[in-house]
Design an enzyme around this catalytic site. Structure first.
Site, PDB file in Angstrom:
ATOM      1  N   HIS A 126      -0.105  -6.014   0.729  1.00  0.00           N
ATOM      2  CA  HIS A 126      -1.295  -6.554   1.381  1.00  0.00           C
ATOM      3  C   HIS A 126      -1.954  -7.525   0.401  1.00  0.00           C
ATOM      4  CE1 HIS A 126      -5.464  -6.445   2.936  1.00  0.00           C
ATOM      5  NE2 HIS A 126      -4.969  -6.001   4.075  1.00  0.00           N
ATOM      6  N   ASP A 203      -1.104   1.904  -3.789  1.00  0.00           N
ATOM      7  CA  ASP A 203      -1.958   1.600  -2.643  1.00  0.00           C
ATOM      8  C   ASP A 203      -1.537   2.541  -1.517  1.00  0.00           C
ATOM      9  OD1 ASP A 203      -2.969   0.666  -0.244  1.00  0.00           O
ATOM     10  OD2 ASP A 203      -2.390  -1.415  -0.547  1.00  0.00           O
ATOM     11  N   GLN A 206      -2.167   3.102   3.837  1.00  0.00           N
ATOM     12  CA  GLN A 206      -1.399   3.428   5.034  1.00  0.00           C
ATOM     13  C   GLN A 206      -0.703   4.777   4.941  1.00  0.00           C
ATOM     14  OE1 GLN A 206      -1.478   1.611   7.787  1.00  0.00           O
ATOM     15  NE2 GLN A 206      -2.724   0.010   6.863  1.00  0.00           N
ATOM     16  N   LYS A 229      -9.015   4.435   7.478  1.00  0.00           N
ATOM     17  CA  LYS A 229      -7.634   4.530   7.953  1.00  0.00           C
ATOM     18  C   LYS A 229      -7.289   5.965   8.363  1.00  0.00           C
ATOM     19  CE  LYS A 229      -6.482   0.285   6.424  1.00  0.00           C
ATOM     20  NZ  LYS A 229      -6.157  -0.859   7.293  1.00  0.00           N
ATOM     21  N   CYS A 367      -2.545  -9.761   6.850  1.00  0.00           N
ATOM     22  CA  CYS A 367      -2.923  -9.881   5.430  1.00  0.00           C
ATOM     23  C   CYS A 367      -1.699  -9.709   4.530  1.00  0.00           C
ATOM     24  CB  CYS A 367      -4.017  -8.884   5.056  1.00  0.00           C
ATOM     25  SG  CYS A 367      -5.601  -9.231   5.837  1.00  0.00           S
TER      26      CYS A 367
END
Length: 410
Positions: A126, A203, A206, A229, A367
């Site tokens: 991202h 990260d 997700q 999220k 993104c």
């Protein structure tokens, strides 16, 4: 296919936003990778704070301040347990994954990464896990390297091996791609980075809605994710960092809360995590964050993941019969994301037609423009599924897709 035993209709009743019409059609919400919807318990926790407890935290001795502080710190404990951190103090509250990554770049990066050093990211990242490192590299004259992907949207680990060296100071990769749904082999990535003495940031924006994340088992040095999220409020996230690293890093911002003593001759910084939490935080949303994680824990992440995989397989089965359907990202290990194109139809046009039918999907580059450039496309249509979605919704989506394509082909 073994079907899960979750009571999906009961779960759907927990989400008030789902029970409405959009453009005269029942809402079908397939934009979960952008943000998830919120169960009533999260909404109630937020309104309860503002109705009964609203006060600033940590600095007051009156009852409302003490209640707010207790609830705020209880969320920190819950996040710590959710990630299996060694201690709650390793959890820093942020505005979200983006701020967590920027915090590491601005503190760890500026102190421990210098000219000629190297940072490795992947082609699946991202923008929030690309741009902060570009800024740091420009400032510190360090080098940014990128793990390539294959045609299926999987990282090429043989090339990762070639990028690693004693000059590698940090590896920062996502656990799951937001654009394609690819689940990356993060354990192997972490182990190989540590073998050359590099630190690793994951990260997990997700990942946390779909998979059990155990920072101690993984051994990552940093991990960032966002509340919104994972069924929580917007504007809130958490950064995990190993205590020794957090203590060695300078503050991210200056102001109230992040200090012990201030004088014009100098300042003594607070202990972690407060050293990184300057100013009044997003108190109500942090408190409601706990309700979201409690909700996930009650259903069970393993149950959520199994059901979402069931939805993914069902969607792939039906979409295979759609004329001109071209999936983008066909990794062997995937989360519940279908990113695709329809031959001869622009993704934006398709997204608008689906919206007219009450179906919310994401269109564009997600993104992840560098990734789109690798596939030589402008963007995709992305349908992303959550635990409150149903096979009936997927069937309706595919039928709407087919009828939309016929309209464009006339």
């Amino acid at each position: 296919m073994v079907e899960t035993q979750l009571n999906i209709e009961k779960i759907r009743k927990d989400f008030p936003i789902l029970h409405q019409e959009v453009n005269g059609k029942p809402l079908v919400y397939f934009d979960n990778a952008a943000t998830s919807q919120k169960p009533q318990c999260v909404i109630d926790a937020l309104t309860h704070y503002y109705n009964t407890d609203n006060a600033n935290i940590h600095r007051g001795i009156h009852t409302l301040a003490e209640r707010s502080t207790t609830a705020f710190e209880n969320t920190r404990k819950t996040v710590g347990k959710f990630l299996n951190a060694a201690e709650a103090e390793e959890i820093i509250f942020t505005k979200g994954t983006t701020e967590g990554i920027n915090l590491v770049a601005a503190t760890f990066g500026r102190k421990f990464i210098g000219e000629g050093d190297e940072i490795i990211i992947s082609a699946l990242e991202h923008h929030s896990n690309i741009v902060p490192w570009q800024i740091l590299c420009e400032e510190k004259k360090c080098v940014l390297k990128v793990i390539p992907v294959n045609e299926k949207g999987e990282l090429v680990l043989a090339e990762y091996d070639k990028l690693l060296s004693e000059r590698t100071k940090l590896v920062s990769v996502n656990y799951i791609s937001n654009a394609l749904g690819t689940i990356n082999p993060v354990q192997e990535i972490i182990d190989k980075a540590h073998a050359v003495g590099a630190k690793v940031l994951i990260d997990a924006a997700q990942a946390t809605p779909h998979a059990r994340v155990d920072v101690q088992a993984m051994g990552c040095d940093f991990l960032a994710f966002s509340a919104h999220k994972v069924y929580g409020p917007t504007g809130v996230g958490a950064l995990y960092g190993k205590r020794a690293l957090l203590e060695a890093m300078p503050p991210y911002q200056g102001g109230g809360e992040m200090i012990k003593d201030v004088s014009f001759s100098g300042t003594t910084y607070n202990d972690i995590p407060y050293k990184f939490e300057a100013g009044t935080p997003n108190i109500g949303e942090v408190i409601a964050f706990k309700a979201a994680l409690d909700y996930v824990n009650e259903i069970g992440l393993e149950n959520i993941a199994a059901y979402e995989h069931e939805l993914l397989e069902y969607a792939n089965e039906l979409l295979a019969d759609v004329e001109g359907f071209r999936p983008i990202g066909t990794a062997d290990q995937k989360a519940s994301v279908v990113s695709f194109l329809i031959d001869g139809v622009h993704p934006f046009d398709l997204g608008q037609i689906l919206d007219a039918k009450g179906i919310a999907v994401r269109t564009g580059h997600h993104c992840a423009q560098p990734l789109m450039e690798i596939f030589n496309i402008e963007g995709t249509v992305r349908a992303s599924f959550s635990v409150y979605n149903t096979k009936e919704e997927i069937k309706y989506f595919v039928e709407a897709l087919k009828s939309s394509i016929k309209m464009f082909k006339k």
